[in-house]
Write an enzyme that holds these catalytic residues in place. Structure first.
Site, PDB file in Angstrom:
ATOM      1  N   PHE A   2       0.841  -1.190   0.000  1.00 15.08           N
ATOM      2  CA  PHE A   2       0.000   0.000   0.000  1.00 15.08           C
ATOM      3  C   PHE A   2       0.883   1.249   0.000  1.00 15.08           C
ATOM      4  O   PHE A   2       2.112   1.158   0.058  1.00 15.08           O
ATOM      5  CB  PHE A   2      -0.917  -0.004   1.234  1.00 15.08           C
ATOM      6  CG  PHE A   2      -1.737  -1.257   1.369  1.00 15.08           C
ATOM      7  CD1 PHE A   2      -2.972  -1.364   0.757  1.00 15.08           C
ATOM      8  CD2 PHE A   2      -1.260  -2.337   2.094  1.00 15.08           C
ATOM      9  CE1 PHE A   2      -3.724  -2.525   0.853  1.00 15.08           C
ATOM     10  CE2 PHE A   2      -1.999  -3.510   2.208  1.00 15.08           C
ATOM     11  CZ  PHE A   2      -3.232  -3.599   1.588  1.00 15.08           C
ATOM     12  N   THR A 145       4.660  12.061   8.066  1.00 14.65           N
ATOM     13  CA  THR A 145       6.064  12.410   8.287  1.00 14.65           C
ATOM     14  C   THR A 145       6.306  12.629   9.774  1.00 14.65           C
ATOM     15  O   THR A 145       5.528  13.326  10.441  1.00 14.65           O
ATOM     16  CB  THR A 145       6.430  13.686   7.504  1.00 14.65           C
ATOM     17  OG1 THR A 145       6.255  13.444   6.117  1.00 14.65           O
ATOM     18  CG2 THR A 145       7.872  14.090   7.771  1.00 14.65           C
TER      19      THR A 145
END
Length: 220
Positions: A2, A145
């Protein structure tokens, strides 16, 4: 495989416990077009479509999946992040995500900063070697992130798009989430951990033994 880019927030409509736990999920992704046996990430856990009909599909969770993810705590009416498996040739907009949850963590802090939503999570010790500033992490299936990392916690920021398209913004302090460490980071950490062990090369650098022990199969 994914990318961590969520395609829909589905709704669990029914859960039936048993030797295998059956979970029915309603989605706007067009479940009728799903192929039986295809993989789909549900809050970051890779599961298999075993039944479909209309706008709903069914997956099955084994006891190991319930032990290692938050799925066992889900109830009918809960929202979950969904992503169908990556097709060869698709853009890789997030990062490589296997759908194999490494640990369950929890929200330690959450607060607004400008237009973003900052969230701080507990960092399990076993995953710490895979975390670096500005590295990647998967939280409930979302590619994010790492903005800051400390010994026992890490921080991410959700932009408005992520807040609107995923379930993460609604989770408060104490809520549990699925974590998957960066795939490349896990292999690198494994290679370093093997240095100086019988499986490795006792500090002599990379060798075929180290590569094999880390899960790679050399060709030749």
């Amino acid at each position: 495989m994914f990318t961590g880019l969520i395609q829909d927030t589905g709704t669990i409509t029914r859960i039936t416990p048993g030797a295998m736990t059956d979970v029915w999920i309603r989605t706007s992704l067009g479940a009728e077009a799903f192929a039986l046996g295809e993989s789909i990430a549900v809050d970051g856990a890779c599961l298999t479509v075993v039944e479909k009909g209309g706008d709903t599909f069914r997956v099955q969770a084994a006891p190991e999946t319930l032990r290692r993810t938050t799925l066992g705590a889900r109830r009918a009416g809960d929202k979950v992040n969904l992503e169908r498996a990556l097709a060869l040739g698709d853009r890789l907009g997030g990062h490589l995500v296997s759908g194999h949850v490494d640990a369950v963590s929890e929200v330690l802090e959450a607060f607004a900063e400008g237009g973003s939503w900052v969230m701080v999570f507990r960092l399990p010790p076993e995953l710490a070697p895979c975390f670096i500033d500005k590295g990647s992490v998967t939280i409930d299936g979302i590619s994010l992130t790492v903005n800051a990392v400390e010994a026992d916690r890490f921080r991410v920021q959700l932009i408005p798009e992520t807040q609107e398209r995923t379930t993460l913004h609604a989770k408060g302090v104490g809520a549990q989430v699925n974590l998957e460490g960066d795939l490349i980071g896990k292999y690198v950490a494994r290679l370093f951990a093997l240095r100086g062990t019988p499986e490795g090369t006792r500090g002599a650098g990379l060798s075929e033994a180290v590569v094999r022990a880390a899960g790679f199969t050399p060709r030749g």
